[in-house]
Design a protein around this motif. Structure first.
Motif: not given
Lengths: 70, 320
Positions: B73, B97, B143, B256
């Motif tokens: 990302a 994440n 991500d 995001l």
């Protein structure tokens, strides 16, 4: 050169997720060595305790010295 | 299944004579939440399983896998000692994440040409392959964000070639505070000879005998690189915009979106010292400015203040 029983077992473990899970969870060194010897023996591999201990020590030394190799 | 299940990640590159090899580490259920990825890898590598079954594969095999399972990302570039670890710790506080903070294995890939000049042409596929190997999906994450080493900002064109659609940020701070922190403890990349000479300015190379002067010139190279490449996918983030910017403009730039509970978790993470998470964060900017020597102040004013002012102008222009 013929592969040692330990090298054979190491190759076998890298192909077997279940065996990896079983051994990965053993964080206590003595417990881990015991389990390695048992699992190798179940597969007909005569791995010696001294051989495993020596491999663990050599690997730890190599890891601690990694900055020299990088 | 095999050794290449997602639990295995590269711990670094080791050498078999002249041949680079990837060393693999089984992370098991270890969360990647340490301030630096190397700390997580170190904990894993000391466990008996990795000591016995950690293994190496030829580096060129990485070129076969080019796409990370997690979505890359964003990339975090920074000038060092500027709050970038706060950003990585805040983003890493979310289960969705995976944030890799200065992964040594990726740094080693981009440094390969210093040892093997012929590797220069293979860096892009090797970087993609290394990120793919690091960005495996182990749990429910979606991500991937990578905080790079400070000197990697000098390689921005290379990173853009490798990841042309991935947005990036550059985090910076008052140069005198950074310089003062570097004088307290100097990272390897601030020692002359560590960064390839081809990436540094003549002024940096000429300052090699003066450790503070060299640090100033290296920082100047970092700031100049961020300025030069900003238009190509970059966003500027100043230390004083943190921690809130990690909840607002940084995720927005990375595409995001977080809910209230996630933002609360990120803000909670920011209360702790990013590099020593068991300790409460205490602002130290004033102390760092006070302890700076007169020579540091002069060097900063002469060489870094104009670049910092330029960054500030560009940052303010990005806001409008």
């Amino acid at each position: 050169m013929a592969q040692t029983a330990l090298a054979e077992f190491q190759a076998l473990v890298l192909q077997d997720d279940d065996l990896q899970q079983d051994l990965r969870g053993r964080l206590d060194r003595e417990d881990f060595v015991q389990r390695v010897l048992e699992r190798a023996r179940e597969r007909g591999l005569a791995v010696g305790r001294a051989e495993v201990e020596a491999a663990l020590n050599a690997s730890m030394q190599s890891w601690l010295m990694r900055w020299l190799d990088r | 299944m095999s050794r290449h299940s997602a639990a295995w990640v590269p711990s670094g590159i080791r050498w078999n004579g002249a041949d680079p090899m990837v060393e693999w580490c089984h992370l098991g259920d270890l969360p990647i939440t340490d301030p630096f990825f190397e700390q997580t890898v170190d904990r894993a590598m000391r466990q008996p399983f990795n000591l016995l079954f950690g293994h190496r594969t030829p580096l060129h095999e990485l070129e076969q896998a080019q796409q990370a399972e997690l979505k890359l990302a964003g990339l975090i570039f920074h000038m060092s000692r500027c709050g970038s670890t706060v950003v990585s710790q805040m983003l890493g506080a979310l289960e969705r994440n995976v944030v890799l903070s200065e992964p040594a294995a990726l740094d080693q890939v981009v440094r390969l040409p210093t040892r093997l000049p012929d590797m220069r042409d293979r860096l892009v596929p090797l970087m993609r392959g290394m990120v793919a190997a690091l960005g495996r999906k182990r749990h429910a994450e979606r991500d991937l964000v990578i905080k790079l080493d400070a000197w990697h900002v000098l390689l921005l064109p290379l990173f853009r070639r490798a990841f042309p659609t991935v947005p990036w940020v550059f985090v910076y701070r008052e140069p005198l505070e950074v310089l003062s922190s570097l004088a307290r403890s100097r990272p390897a990349q601030m020692l002359p000879g560590w960064i390839p000479a081809s990436l540094l300015s003549p002024a940096a190379l000429a300052a090699a005998a003066d450790i503070d002067g060299y640090a100033v010139q290296v920082l100047a190279c970092y700031l100049r690189a961020a300025i030069d490449h900003l238009a190509d996918g970059g966003l500027l983030v100043k230390y004083r915009e943190l921690p809130e910017a990690a909840c607002t403009k940084i995720p927005a730039h990375f595409g995001l979106r977080y809910g209230e509970a996630e933002l609360a978790a990120m803000r909670a993470a920011a209360l702790q010292d990013a590099k020593s998470p068991r300790v409460r964060f205490r602002p130290d900017g004033a102390a760092k400015r006070e302890e700076a020597s007169a020579e540091m102040r002069l060097l900063t004013e002469t060489h870094l203040a104009p670049l910092h002012a330029r960054l500030e102008a560009l940052r303010l222009a990005q806001r409008s």
